[in-house]
Write an enzyme that holds these catalytic residues in place. Structure first.
Site, PDB file in Angstrom:
ATOM      1  N   ASP A   1      11.781 -29.933   4.473  1.00  0.00           N
ATOM      2  CA  ASP A   1      11.672 -28.564   4.938  1.00  0.00           C
ATOM      3  C   ASP A   1      11.171 -28.629   6.381  1.00  0.00           C
ATOM      4  O   ASP A   1      10.633 -29.653   6.824  1.00  0.00           O
ATOM      5  CB  ASP A   1      10.678 -27.796   4.057  1.00  0.00           C
ATOM      6  CG  ASP A   1      10.489 -26.367   4.507  1.00  0.00           C
ATOM      7  OD1 ASP A   1      11.483 -25.707   4.854  1.00  0.00           O
ATOM      8  OD2 ASP A   1       9.330 -25.910   4.526  1.00  0.00           O
TER       9      ASP A   1
ATOM     10  N   ASP B   1       9.556 -25.626   8.646  1.00  0.00           N
ATOM     11  CA  ASP B   1       8.348 -24.893   8.993  1.00  0.00           C
ATOM     12  C   ASP B   1       7.191 -25.283   8.072  1.00  0.00           C
ATOM     13  O   ASP B   1       7.284 -25.141   6.854  1.00  0.00           O
ATOM     14  CB  ASP B   1       8.589 -23.382   8.876  1.00  0.00           C
ATOM     15  CG  ASP B   1       9.782 -22.926   9.715  1.00  0.00           C
ATOM     16  OD1 ASP B   1       9.911 -23.425  10.848  1.00  0.00           O
ATOM     17  OD2 ASP B   1      10.567 -22.101   9.238  1.00  0.00           O
TER      18      ASP B   1
END
Length: 247
Positions: free
Chosen positions: A14, A16
């Site tokens: 991922d 952020d």
């Protein structure tokens, strides 16, 4: 050497909150957008104004989700029903797409104004992944993933990017569905069992578990280690460099 199972052949990250310090940027943009809408609604209906909580509301309803799904989930939590609208709705239109579009505009402005920083421990880990000759991908609900990676100086450090743009083009369901992670594994020509997923969002670790990936690493940036484990994380760290130190 990487603190993950030896049979791992690809790492799916991922963006952020895992690689880059943009979760606070997104939380601030969500808050600005929702608070503006909620104030307007309060003035029109007489309902009390209850602001968006950039910690609890962000973690529960929007973190890791697409903009549209995040808007729907938060509005539903307040028992607010709005028309879906369409992609052509101007930012701020009182529709799901209009509010999501406004949030995106706010994020883009913040990225352009201040740039994006990568977590030093994550940069160290990405380099170790490359040195180990493992494949890598960024899997993000954000349509701004490429701009964020470029701003953070990470654009050349991963092999594949599956972002909000790709998800829309390929009609991939958002997290907690595993579709975007499975798409990244396919593009890397790997089976889910040979991939490790790295996530800081509860919806993201749930997606990793639902996709039957070989390992799901929860990255605890917000003091939610127990929730990350209960949603599917096999191991939880506060920084990716901890995995290297454990190896």
């Amino acid at each position: 050497m990487l603190g993950i199972p030896d049979l791992t052949r690809a790492c799916l990250f991922d963006l952020d909150g895992v690689l880059t310090q943009t979760a606070t940027v997104h939380a601030a943009a969500w808050r600005e957008m929702f608070d503006g809408y909620l104030r307007q609604r309060s003035a029109q209906t007489g309902e009390p104004f209850v602001p968006f909580d950039p910690v609890n509301d962000y973690d529960r309803y929007v973190d890791g989700r697409t903009r549209d799904d995040g808007a729907r989930a938060f509005l539903a939590s307040r028992d607010i029903t709005l028309p879906e609208g369409s992609d052509s709705d101007p930012p701020g239109t009182p529709t799901v797409y209009g509010l999501a579009s406004q949030k995106n505009a706010l994020v883009q402005a913040r990225i352009a104004a201040g740039g994006v920083a990568a977590y030093p421990g994550s940069v160290r880990y990405l380099r170790a992944v490359r040195e180990a000759r493992l494949a890598s991908a960024v899997v993000s609900a954000s349509a701004n993933a490429r701009a964020v990676l470029t701003s953070a100086g990470l654009i050349g450090m991963v092999n594949v990017i599956v972002d909000g743009v790709v998800a829309r083009e390929q009609h991939l369901a958002g997290k907690p569905a595993p579709d975007s992670y499975l798409a990244a594994a396919r593009e890397l020509r790997q089976q889910p069992g040979s991939c490790a997923v790295f996530e800081d969002a509860l919806a993201g670790v749930a997606a990793g578990r639902a996709g039957r990936f070989g390992c799901v690493v929860g990255v605890d940036r917000a003091g939610q280690a127990a929730d990350l484990r209960s949603n599917g994380a096999d191991v939880v760290v506060t920084d990716l460099a901890e995995l290297l130190d454990r190896a």
